[in-house]
Scaffold this motif. Structure first.
Motif, PDB file in Angstrom:
ATOM      1  N   ASP A  50     -23.991  -6.087  26.189  1.00 34.18           N
ATOM      2  CA  ASP A  50     -25.262  -6.331  26.875  1.00 34.18           C
ATOM      3  C   ASP A  50     -26.105  -5.055  26.936  1.00 34.18           C
ATOM      4  OD1 ASP A  50     -24.967  -5.291  30.018  1.00 34.18           O
ATOM      5  OD2 ASP A  50     -23.076  -5.770  29.013  1.00 34.18           O
ATOM      6  N   GLN A  51     -27.410  -5.227  27.072  1.00 29.78           N
ATOM      7  CA  GLN A  51     -28.353  -4.109  27.001  1.00 29.78           C
ATOM      8  C   GLN A  51     -28.137  -3.082  28.106  1.00 29.78           C
ATOM      9  OE1 GLN A  51     -30.442  -3.733  24.332  1.00 29.78           O
ATOM     10  NE2 GLN A  51     -30.770  -1.695  25.169  1.00 29.78           N
ATOM     11  N   ASN A  52     -27.750  -3.511  29.304  1.00 22.91           N
ATOM     12  CA  ASN A  52     -27.511  -2.558  30.399  1.00 22.91           C
ATOM     13  C   ASN A  52     -26.363  -1.616  30.074  1.00 22.91           C
ATOM     14  OD1 ASN A  52     -29.579  -3.662  31.922  1.00 22.91           O
ATOM     15  ND2 ASN A  52     -28.226  -5.073  33.001  1.00 22.91           N
ATOM     16  N   SER A  53     -25.298  -2.146  29.490  1.00 25.28           N
ATOM     17  CA  SER A  53     -24.160  -1.307  29.099  1.00 25.28           C
ATOM     18  C   SER A  53     -24.554  -0.351  27.983  1.00 25.28           C
ATOM     19  CB  SER A  53     -22.985  -2.170  28.650  1.00 25.28           C
ATOM     20  OG  SER A  53     -22.547  -3.003  29.690  1.00 25.28           O
ATOM     21  N   ILE A  54     -25.367  -0.822  27.053  1.00 24.74           N
ATOM     22  CA  ILE A  54     -25.839   0.027  25.952  1.00 24.74           C
ATOM     23  C   ILE A  54     -26.678   1.172  26.509  1.00 24.74           C
ATOM     24  CG2 ILE A  54     -27.344   0.111  23.928  1.00 24.74           C
ATOM     25  CD1 ILE A  54     -26.472  -2.788  23.328  1.00 24.74           C
ATOM     26  N   ASP A  55     -27.614   0.842  27.385  1.00 24.23           N
ATOM     27  CA  ASP A  55     -28.482   1.870  27.963  1.00 24.23           C
ATOM     28  C   ASP A  55     -27.681   2.916  28.729  1.00 24.23           C
ATOM     29  OD1 ASP A  55     -30.674   0.570  26.894  1.00 24.23           O
ATOM     30  OD2 ASP A  55     -31.187  -0.456  28.779  1.00 24.23           O
ATOM     31  N   ALA A  56     -26.699   2.458  29.506  1.00 22.02           N
ATOM     32  CA  ALA A  56     -25.874   3.393  30.278  1.00 22.02           C
ATOM     33  C   ALA A  56     -25.092   4.322  29.358  1.00 22.02           C
ATOM     34  CB  ALA A  56     -24.919   2.623  31.184  1.00 22.02           C
ATOM     35  N   ALA A  57     -24.563   3.785  28.266  1.00 25.35           N
ATOM     36  CA  ALA A  57     -23.789   4.611  27.337  1.00 25.35           C
ATOM     37  C   ALA A  57     -24.684   5.603  26.599  1.00 25.35           C
ATOM     38  CB  ALA A  57     -23.057   3.726  26.340  1.00 25.35           C
ATOM     39  N   LEU A  58     -25.870   5.164  26.200  1.00 28.19           N
ATOM     40  CA  LEU A  58     -26.765   6.043  25.451  1.00 28.19           C
ATOM     41  C   LEU A  58     -27.422   7.104  26.330  1.00 28.19           C
ATOM     42  CD1 LEU A  58     -28.454   3.537  22.996  1.00 28.19           C
ATOM     43  CD2 LEU A  58     -26.616   5.153  22.534  1.00 28.19           C
ATOM     44  N   ILE A 116     -10.743  -5.878  29.066  1.00 28.49           N
ATOM     45  CA  ILE A 116     -12.078  -5.907  28.472  1.00 28.49           C
ATOM     46  C   ILE A 116     -13.051  -5.313  29.486  1.00 28.49           C
ATOM     47  CG2 ILE A 116     -13.960  -7.313  27.582  1.00 28.49           C
ATOM     48  CD1 ILE A 116     -12.032  -9.485  26.971  1.00 28.49           C
ATOM     49  N   ASN A 117     -13.798  -4.326  29.050  1.00 32.43           N
ATOM     50  CA  ASN A 117     -14.838  -3.732  29.881  1.00 32.43           C
ATOM     51  C   ASN A 117     -15.924  -3.252  28.930  1.00 32.43           C
ATOM     52  OD1 ASN A 117     -16.494  -2.079  31.427  1.00 32.43           O
ATOM     53  ND2 ASN A 117     -14.804  -1.423  32.743  1.00 32.43           N
ATOM     54  N   ARG A 136     -19.408   3.068  26.031  1.00 32.98           N
ATOM     55  CA  ARG A 136     -19.335   4.524  26.217  1.00 32.98           C
ATOM     56  C   ARG A 136     -18.422   5.151  25.153  1.00 32.98           C
ATOM     57  NH1 ARG A 136     -17.560   4.472  31.141  1.00 32.98           N
ATOM     58  NH2 ARG A 136     -19.600   3.944  31.944  1.00 32.98           N
ATOM     59  N   ALA A 137     -17.265   4.558  24.940  1.00 26.79           N
ATOM     60  CA  ALA A 137     -16.329   5.091  23.945  1.00 26.79           C
ATOM     61  C   ALA A 137     -16.896   4.973  22.535  1.00 26.79           C
ATOM     62  CB  ALA A 137     -14.994   4.357  24.040  1.00 26.79           C
ATOM     63  N   TRP A 138     -17.511   3.831  22.234  1.00 22.98           N
ATOM     64  CA  TRP A 138     -18.101   3.617  20.906  1.00 22.98           C
ATOM     65  C   TRP A 138     -19.212   4.633  20.649  1.00 22.98           C
ATOM     66  CZ3 TRP A 138     -16.582   0.418  17.032  1.00 22.98           C
ATOM     67  CH2 TRP A 138     -17.441   0.279  15.961  1.00 22.98           C
ATOM     68  N   THR A 139     -20.048   4.851  21.658  1.00 17.72           N
ATOM     69  CA  THR A 139     -21.164   5.787  21.534  1.00 17.72           C
ATOM     70  C   THR A 139     -20.661   7.200  21.267  1.00 17.72           C
ATOM     71  OG1 THR A 139     -22.548   4.445  22.981  1.00 17.72           O
ATOM     72  CG2 THR A 139     -23.154   6.762  22.750  1.00 17.72           C
ATOM     73  N   GLN A 140     -19.702   7.645  22.044  1.00 20.91           N
ATOM     74  CA  GLN A 140     -19.178   8.993  21.849  1.00 20.91           C
ATOM     75  C   GLN A 140     -18.526   9.145  20.479  1.00 20.91           C
ATOM     76  OE1 GLN A 140     -19.773  11.674  23.696  1.00 20.91           O
ATOM     77  NE2 GLN A 140     -21.047  10.306  24.914  1.00 20.91           N
ATOM     78  N   SER A 141     -17.762   8.153  20.091  1.00 15.77           N
ATOM     79  CA  SER A 141     -17.070   8.204  18.806  1.00 15.77           C
ATOM     80  C   SER A 141     -18.052   8.250  17.645  1.00 15.77           C
ATOM     81  CB  SER A 141     -16.155   6.986  18.671  1.00 15.77           C
ATOM     82  OG  SER A 141     -15.657   6.893  17.368  1.00 15.77           O
TER      83      SER A 141
END
Length: 166
Positions: free
Chosen positions: A96-104, A62-63, A69-74
């Protein structure tokens, strides 16, 4: 790829929770929030669920950052969704919001505009016989459903050369 494992409900609750979590991860990667919700739904106590999630994170199964990142690209590449819609999907999955921001952050505004323009152009090419106001309405609604901002939609319509009347 993980294989399904039979759950032995007579065993230690920690091993039962771990097996349930592994089985949930077989179909697709999941966020920490999704797995916690899945374990609770299956009747696993909070303490056991937390320990199981920690164990899965330690094992690298789990990461949330990689998941986001994978969900965003897909979703951006296959469904042609905007960053706003993708962020909402990730929030509902417990990321979490930090992971969302980094992916976007990996999708810049120009990429998003190009995606919107490509969608609009494809739609525009199928509507040559329709009145301009109908063309505008349909392209606007398509881009709004995909989550693009009014600024992006206006820019796309100007680029297409369609007259917008309000």
């Amino acid at each position: 790829m993980l294989d399904y494992v039979k759950v032995d409900h007579e065993a230690d609750p920690y091993s039962v929770a771990y097996t349930i979590a592994l089985n949930a991860l077989v179909a697709r990667a999941k966020s920490k929030g999704e797995l916690v919700a899945h374990l609770k739904k299956r009747g696993i106590e909070d303490e056991v669920a937390a320990a199981t999630i920690f164990r899965l994170q330690e094992a690298g199964l789990i990461n949330d950052e990689e998941f986001a990142r994978a969900w965003t690209q897909s979703r951006h590449n296959s469904k042609k969704l905007s960053k706003r819609i993708i962020a909402g999907e990730l929030r509902t999955r417990g990321v979490d919001q930090n992971s969302i921001d980094a992916a976007l952050d990996e999708i810049d505004d120009e990429d998003e505009y190009q995606m919107a323009f490509g969608l609009a152009m494809k739609k525009y090419n199928t509507m040559s016989r329709l009145a301009p106001d109908v063309q505008v309405r349909r392209i606007q609604s398509l881009l709004q459903r995909k989550g693009f901002s009014f600024g992006v939609i206006g820019r796309v319509l100007r680029e297409l050369g369609i007259e917008v009347k309000y």
